[in-house]
Write a protein that holds these residues in place. Structure first.
Motif, PDB file in Angstrom:
ATOM      1  N   UNK A   1       1.087 -12.236   1.169  1.00  0.00           N
ATOM      2  CA  UNK A   1       2.658 -11.278   1.053  1.00  0.00           C
ATOM      3  C   UNK A   1       2.295 -10.037   1.759  1.00  0.00           C
ATOM      4  N   UNK A   2       1.057  -9.660   2.489  1.00  0.00           N
ATOM      5  CA  UNK A   2       0.882  -8.378   2.975  1.00  0.00           C
ATOM      6  C   UNK A   2       2.121  -7.782   3.536  1.00  0.00           C
ATOM      7  N   UNK A   3       2.692  -8.417   4.464  1.00  0.00           N
ATOM      8  CA  UNK A   3       3.780  -7.965   4.999  1.00  0.00           C
ATOM      9  C   UNK A   3       5.114  -7.485   4.132  1.00  0.00           C
ATOM     10  N   UNK A   4       5.079  -8.391   3.102  1.00  0.00           N
ATOM     11  CA  UNK A   4       6.033  -8.066   2.245  1.00  0.00           C
ATOM     12  C   UNK A   4       5.736  -6.902   1.284  1.00  0.00           C
ATOM     13  N   UNK A   5       4.557  -6.535   1.164  1.00  0.00           N
ATOM     14  CA  UNK A   5       3.956  -5.635   0.274  1.00  0.00           C
ATOM     15  C   UNK A   5       4.316  -4.353   0.931  1.00  0.00           C
ATOM     16  N   UNK A   6       4.200  -4.337   2.002  1.00  0.00           N
ATOM     17  CA  UNK A   6       4.273  -3.264   3.019  1.00  0.00           C
ATOM     18  C   UNK A   6       5.774  -2.844   3.095  1.00  0.00           C
ATOM     19  N   UNK A   7       6.854  -3.621   3.070  1.00  0.00           N
ATOM     20  CA  UNK A   7       8.202  -3.452   2.910  1.00  0.00           C
ATOM     21  C   UNK A   7       8.652  -2.997   1.511  1.00  0.00           C
ATOM     22  N   UNK A   8       7.916  -3.687   0.673  1.00  0.00           N
ATOM     23  CA  UNK A   8       8.433  -2.816  -0.642  1.00  0.00           C
ATOM     24  C   UNK A   8       8.080  -1.628  -0.630  1.00  0.00           C
ATOM     25  N   UNK A   9       6.520  -1.141  -0.503  1.00  0.00           N
ATOM     26  CA  UNK A   9       6.316   0.308  -0.514  1.00  0.00           C
ATOM     27  C   UNK A   9       7.031   1.031   0.325  1.00  0.00           C
TER      28      UNK A   9
END
Length: 630
Positions: free
Chosen positions: A192-200
């Motif tokens: 979920x690294x890409x999702x983490x980027x979008x969340x932050x």
């Protein structure tokens, strides 16, 4: 207590002196309300029935509840008295070791106590252009640190904890607001690294929007003026304000053709905002710097802990005098809490996927391009306290040769190098145990804390003095506590190189300007040479025959690697230095180094005899040895 507040902007009420503005949630508090808030903090349960620590905690809690840019002297006619700085130390306060004099001008404290110079702090100033921690170049003159309350009280017979120096009063320092960005970093295996980027990224934008809400509340109906550079910080503010429908005005300065100027020109054109350019030349710098106004400003703005900010001083004054900038606007420099992330080293054990965003910003004390290629791999160090100490020494203590100060004596008989190391350790750790630094995340947090307290709050945020000198009101939206907290929660992998901050700036500029995403990410460091030639014709063609005197080619096309050569700097500010002296100075000594030398040695860089006055040994090996400085 001898309180010498020189700025006319201070408001006194209920025994409290306040400058600045702050928010309690969404409510904007002006100075009288802030003063009353501090006065109430010491009433009732925190009055005579409480011990000194409880009263100190009450003042600190009050300060922590306020978010903005302010300073306060609480109970200024009583004992004890409390000095308060906001989290950016945007409005400095100084005091003496005996706790008897307080001022918003370091030199006023120095004069009041006839303070001698401190050789160790002076050496640090020479090497970095600022003094870290509470010290100044004057012995026993101290600065209130960012997010700190200082209590000055009569000394008990047996003394008191937290005392500094000698005298009849005790000085206690208490930090109420810290900066320690140690969020957990996602692993390379995280699906979920890409999702983490979008969340932050979404959380960071939420922090920005809160900061902009506050900026708008302070600005009211006034326009917002931005010193618009070729980097991401001011671009982020400009695009976000245009998206909100605010009137924004950008200005820049230097030499036409300089990448900073040409990217700024393009950003303003794409956003459709008014843009003003103020050209610099060697001849004009000589006039500005050595004129009466230049001398007065440099003395007035020097507090003993940082070289006065100079780059935009002539442009602000000149544009105001020409009627090209309004004097009733709110001026918002783009200084940001994200900047320390630019200079992070890589750490052993750090995930390999972390992006290298070295080219986004201004680099170390000596420009990154003067030390190494922007594409070269970052130095890798162990995530330990001692490795960080050495990294700070090698990265920031570089204006002169560190070895040259090794023989300057200290009060305890030790070496200046060891004194620097100990000061850096304190700046990295604060009150934490050395074992706190145990992995890349905590090592990065420690380094960024050091920059927050040691460099940003002294030298960089000293830029506000430029606007105060011109009688202008300023605000620092990218140091708003809401944005600070949002950035503090960004993991190292996304913080490195100011990466997520740059992503946010690119994203907002792209959606507002409607240009290609790759073009939205162009900065002064990535601008192609042909763009510098075509920029004026593309974006401000009407200025071709005025800005460049009718010439097709811009006057400044020197590649970055030549900027250190005399006459080739994009700001042209080597005109400050006498021609003969400039020829004798090696290119390894930039203008910051010469200005720190002039401050310490008391020489006039425009006087043909200045080099002889300090001695040519300054530009030879062992130039700062104790023998040559005695």
């Amino acid at each position: 207590m001898n309180v010498r507040l020189r700025d006319e902007g201070w408001v006194r009420r209920c025994g409290v002196a306040v400058r600045g503005q702050a928010f309690d949630g969404a409510d904007l508090l002006e100075m009288p309300a802030i003063a009353e808030r501090f006065a109430r903090a010491l009433e009732g349960e925190t009055s005579q029935n409480q011990d000194g620590d409880a009263r100190l905690e009450a003042v600190a809690a009050c300060a922590d509840s306020l978010e903005g840019f302010f300073a306060a002297v609480v109970d200024l006619d009583a004992d004890p008295t409390y000095l308060v700085a906001d989290g950016a130390r945007s409005i400095p306060l100084w005091y003496d070791a005996a706790g008897s004099v307080v001022s918003d001008r370091g030199w006023a404290v120095r004069d009041a106590v006839d303070a001698p110079r401190d050789p160790v702090a002076e050496c640090e100033f020479l090497l970095t252009r600022y003094v870290t921690g509470p010290d100044t170049i004057w012995r026993d003159v101290f600065a209130v640190q960012p997010g700190e309350v200082v209590r000055l009280e009569s000394r008990d017979v047996d003394g008191a904890s937290g005392d500094t120096g000698d005298g009849d009063r005790a000085v206690t320092r208490h930090t109420y607001r810290e900066y320690w960005p140690a969020a957990e970093t996602p692993t390379a295996e995280d699906e979920c690294l890409g999702d983490q980027l979008e969340i932050h990224l979404a959380r960071l934008e939420a922090g920005l929007q809160t900061a902009l809400d506050r900026l708008e509340a302070v600005a009211g109906d006034r326009p917002v003026v931005l010193p618009l550079s070729g980097g991401y910080d001011s671009r982020l503010l400009a695009a976000a304000l245009v998206e909100r429908g605010r009137e924004a005005i950008g200005f820049t300065f230097g030499r036409s053709g300089h990448p900073d100027v040409e990217v700024s020109r393009e950003v303003a054109a794409e956003l459709g905002i008014r843009w003003e350019f103020y050209p610099y030349s060697r001849e004009l710098w000589r006039e500005w710097y050595h004129g009466e106004d230049g001398r007065r400003y440099r003395e007035w703005a020097f507090g003993g802990d940082a070289l006065p900010f100079l780059a935009e001083w002539p442009a602000v004054r000149g544009l105001l005098e020409d009627g090209r900038l309004p004097d009733d606007a709110l001026y918002c420099p783009g200084h940001t809490v994200a900047t320390p992330s630019e200079r992070l080293p890589r750490f052993v054990g750090e995930p390999p996927y972390a992006p290298d965003r070295r080219a986004v910003g201004c680099g170390p004390a000596v420009d990154a391009d003067e030390r190494t290629s922007a594409n070269e791999a970052l130095e890798t160090i162990d995530p330990t306290l001692e490795a960080l100490v050495e990294y700070v020494l090698e990265t920031h203590y570089v204006l002169w040769d560190l070895d040259d100060v090794a023989n300057v004596p200290t009060d305890d008989g030790g070496s200046v190098r060891d004194a620097f190391r100990e000061c850096i350790r304190r700046g990295l750790l604060g009150d934490r145990d050395p074992e706190t630094i145990s992995d890349p995340a905590t090592a990065a947090a420690a380094y960024e804390r050091w920059e927050w307290r040691g460099r940003m709050s002294t030298f960089t945020n000293g830029d506000c003095r430029v606007y105060e000198d011109a009688g202008l009101e300023w605000w620092l939206p990218l140091w708003d506590p809401a944005y600070v907290r949002a950035w503090e929660a960004v993991p190292l992998a996304f913080r490195r190189g100011k990466g997520l901050h740059a992503d946010l700036a690119t994203a907002i500029y792209w959606r507002v300007a409607g240009i290609a995403h790759d073009r939205a990410a162009v900065t002064d460091r990535t601008l192609e040479p042909e763009d510098r030639l075509l920029s004026l014709v593309r974006h401000t063609p009407i200025r071709q025959f005025t800005e460049r005197g009718g010439d097709w080619a811009p006057p400044f096309l020197a590649p970055r690697e030549q900027w250190r050569e005399p006459g080739s700097h994009p700001l042209a500010w080597h005109g400050i230095v006498d021609d003969a002296g400039l020829e004798a100075v090696p290119s390894s000594r930039n203008l910051y180094a010469l200005r720190t030398l002039a401050r310490v040695e008391g020489v006039d860089l425009g006087d043909p005899s200045w080099l002889a006055d300090v001695g040519e040994q300054w530009f030879e090996e062992s130039s700062l040895s104790s023998d040559s400085r005695s």
